[in-house]
Scaffold this motif. Sequence first.
Motif, mmCIF file in Angstrom:
data_model
loop_
_atom_site.group_PDB
_atom_site.id
_atom_site.type_symbol
_atom_site.label_atom_id
_atom_site.label_comp_id
_atom_site.label_asym_id
_atom_site.label_seq_id
_atom_site.Cartn_x
_atom_site.Cartn_y
_atom_site.Cartn_z
ATOM 1 N N TYR A 235 -1.086 4.495 -0.647
ATOM 2 C CA TYR A 235 -2.028 5.570 -0.347
ATOM 3 C C TYR A 235 -3.189 5.059 0.504
ATOM 4 O O TYR A 235 -3.595 3.901 0.375
ATOM 5 C CB TYR A 235 -2.632 6.140 -1.638
ATOM 6 C CG TYR A 235 -1.640 6.588 -2.678
ATOM 7 C CD1 TYR A 235 -0.924 7.767 -2.524
ATOM 8 C CD2 TYR A 235 -1.436 5.837 -3.834
ATOM 9 C CE1 TYR A 235 -0.023 8.189 -3.494
ATOM 10 C CE2 TYR A 235 -0.539 6.249 -4.812
ATOM 11 C CZ TYR A 235 0.166 7.425 -4.633
ATOM 12 O OH TYR A 235 1.051 7.840 -5.593
ATOM 13 N N GLN B 168 0.836 -1.204 0.000
ATOM 14 C CA GLN B 168 0.000 0.000 0.000
ATOM 15 C C GLN B 168 0.869 1.251 0.000
ATOM 16 O O GLN B 168 1.825 1.359 0.754
ATOM 17 C CB GLN B 168 -0.895 0.014 1.245
ATOM 18 C CG GLN B 168 -1.731 1.276 1.381
ATOM 19 C CD GLN B 168 -2.531 1.309 2.674
ATOM 20 O OE1 GLN B 168 -2.215 0.607 3.629
ATOM 21 N NE2 GLN B 168 -3.572 2.122 2.706
ATOM 22 N N ARG C 205 -2.174 1.738 -6.884
ATOM 23 C CA ARG C 205 -3.129 1.627 -5.784
ATOM 24 C C ARG C 205 -3.381 0.138 -5.565
ATOM 25 O O ARG C 205 -3.970 -0.541 -6.423
ATOM 26 C CB ARG C 205 -4.425 2.357 -6.136
ATOM 27 C CG ARG C 205 -4.395 3.847 -5.879
ATOM 28 C CD ARG C 205 -3.488 4.633 -6.806
ATOM 29 N NE ARG C 205 -4.085 4.886 -8.108
ATOM 30 C CZ ARG C 205 -3.527 5.596 -9.063
ATOM 31 N NH1 ARG C 205 -2.325 6.126 -8.881
ATOM 32 N NH2 ARG C 205 -4.121 5.775 -10.220
#
Length: 421
Positions: free
Chosen positions: A151, A149, A167
């Motif tokens: 964000y 991860q 993402r």
Amino acid sequence: MNKRSVIIAGIVASLLGLVLGANFYFMYYLSAEEGHLASVRALENMIRHKMRHLKPNYLNRNPRFFMFRNKLLKNYKAAPYENASVLWDIANWWPHENEVYPLYDSSMGQLLETMRREPITRVSNLGRGTQLKLLMKLSQQQKVIFKPQWYPRDEVIEGMVYSGKDRHTAEVYAFYLGAVLDFRWTPIVVGRVVNLKKEIYANGDQELQQTINIETDEEGKETYCLFGKCHYCNEEETVCGDEKHNIEGVLIYIVPGTMAKRRSPWQRTYKEDRRAPWEDDMTYCKALKNKMETIRLLDLIDVAIFDYLIQNGDRHHYETREERVVLIDNGKAFGNPNKDHLDILAPLYQCCLLRKSTWDRLQVFSGGVLTEIVDRLSKQDALYPLITDKHKKGVERRLLVVYAVVEHCMDIEGDKMFKTL
């Protein structure tokens, strides 16, 4: 007339010619540029008009949806497993051409649990590519790719459609969306919370351990931060564990077989001051139809619809397996829920071709149920919810745009736009 007068007259004539030439240049080329822009704008205006007048069947739930929903929920329901090795053998036997897994198989729920629970035994950097990825080996020697991860779910990525890092939850969402739309060309993906200290660093090879910074504060508390090895990886941008050294990430099944990487005909220039020919030429597909097999073109149009729904505008290359397109690398999706980059759909609106099976399937999930079924399927994932409500609304909004574009193409081509390949 003396010599001086002749020179002056020549200069005046030259200047006059230059001015007239410049005027001609600007009138011709600016009008040509405006012509290109007008065609794109005309398309956008047409889509807005079509969306205001969409038929009720695109806005309401399709009664056939419930049959599909029940089968999907049953197929992807988490199930306990006993022998991970047997499940991996089944998964590695599944792929055929570009289909990574079958439409329905009772082993799918067990396989997903295997990926979520099997111990990690070895980790190394996966140096190829622009994004941070790790190669993990699970207890039964099965290898998977791990993406961490970067964000939080609600962060909006500003800038170009391809801006930012991957993402991670987009990969999981793409897997379930592919299953729902029968684009079973994506790898099998699950979310997983991994311990950066105990599962990654402790099982990492020497090269990987050298790309993990360990800092100790005054109280003796350690912080582990991974920067990895890739084209853009550097020590200034790291993924750090929480107070327990945990990080979110996704495990991606490595599709067996030989993959060929090919440049997309709709590749962007990745330069803000220069556009690719396809971005302005509405007849761009005409030449492609003459030099590309129809089945490949139909694959790329399916990919365009898939990418448009999730707003992945970074598919500059695509992979093929046994000459069929596979949907590898879907992390550049869900950057900005408020923007819909229509040009991702260029293969559809420029070619006005579509598989009949794709069109039939898209209509099954009308009336707001597309994100509903993906949401229900992904509730068992460790990273649920995968996307925010704003992103879900964006997916449903874009599905209406796809309906409108197909209606536009039907106005031009009629039913002959639909192919059975």
